[in-house]
Write an enzyme that holds these catalytic residues in place. Structure first.
Site, PDB file in Angstrom:
ATOM      1  N   HIS A  95      83.568 177.006  96.815  1.00  0.00           N
ATOM      2  CA  HIS A  95      83.341 175.598  96.161  1.00  0.00           C
ATOM      3  C   HIS A  95      81.685 175.490  95.890  1.00  0.00           C
ATOM      4  O   HIS A  95      81.480 174.699  94.918  1.00  0.00           O
ATOM      5  CB  HIS A  95      83.725 174.456  97.221  1.00  0.00           C
ATOM      6  N   ARG A 141      84.503 176.446 101.496  1.00  0.00           N
ATOM      7  CA  ARG A 141      83.577 175.647 101.083  1.00  0.00           C
ATOM      8  C   ARG A 141      82.401 176.615 100.410  1.00  0.00           C
ATOM      9  O   ARG A 141      81.468 176.070  99.569  1.00  0.00           O
ATOM     10  CB  ARG A 141      82.892 175.034 102.228  1.00  0.00           C
TER      11      ARG A 141
END
Length: 216
Positions: A44, A41
């Site tokens: 990302h 994450r």
């Protein structure tokens, strides 16, 4: 409405494909399973797969963060951008999101001490620091001041997410976090070495912890 371009529109499909690409292009072997979810994450949020090389997670930090959220810990943010980036619907234990940046006493402290309001925001919320998750994504001065408070005897937070970004103090504050956490009794932390960081990364780390909690 005419569609001019061919592109993925499904939110879950976008996430799934993004995470598959990250896994394919990144060596995640040094991370535990829960750590990998957080690292994915962070990547990302930044769009940079090489970020994995600079991510430092102290032993048990992810587990400590998940446990704290599960016990209803407050989340202290250095700036509003971090607070706004945290997905509140994923916080199921009535976790309070705090940011002291706009308070009058914050301005008074920062003016008196000749420091930033972000540092002042940590000062005015210091009574809430013990047991909280302190999430810093913008200001090295906020991280430095937190470490100064801890070295002065303030009870430690459950986790420090220290990802300040920039060219002045960012590198040094994160290195100070790594060194201080070890010397003061292994305070759990998550950080990114170097100049990179930012509110999106800090919020993404907290969001990852919340998702891990919800998934059990």
């Amino acid at each position: 409405m005419t569609t001019l371009y061919s592109y993925e529109k499904c939110p879950s499909g976008i996430y799934r494909q993004s995470f598959d690409i990250i896994r394919a292009e990144t060596d995640l072997s040094r991370f535990s399973e829960w750590e990998r979810q957080l690292v994915i994450r962070l990547i990302h949020a930044s769009g940079m797969v090489d970020l994995a090389d600079d991510i430092v997670i102290s032993p048990g930090a992810v587990e400590a963060g998940v446990k704290a959220l599960g016990q209803g810990a407050a989340v202290i943010c250095d700036v509003e951008m971090v607070r706004r980036g945290i997905i509140e619907r994923n916080l199921h234990r009535q976790n309070v999101l705090l940011c002291g940046l706009g308070r009058e006493d914050t301005a008074e402290f920062s003016n008196r001490m000749k420091t930033t309001r972000s540092a002042g925001g940590i000062e005015v919320l210091k009574k809430q620091v013990p047991g909280s998750i302190v999430t810093i994504g913008n200001a090295p001065t906020a991280l430095f001041h937190l470490l100064e408070l801890l070295s002065g005897g303030l009870q430690s937070p459950a986790l420090i997410i220290g990802c300040p970004v920039g060219f002045v103090g960012a590198v040094e504050s994160k290195q100070a976090l790594i060194e201080a956490a070890d010397s003061m009794g292994n305070i759990p932390y998550i950080t990114v070495r170097g100049r990179r960081g930012g509110s999106a990364m800090a919020a993404a780390s907290l969001n990852a912890l919340a998702i891990l909690l919800s998934e059990g």
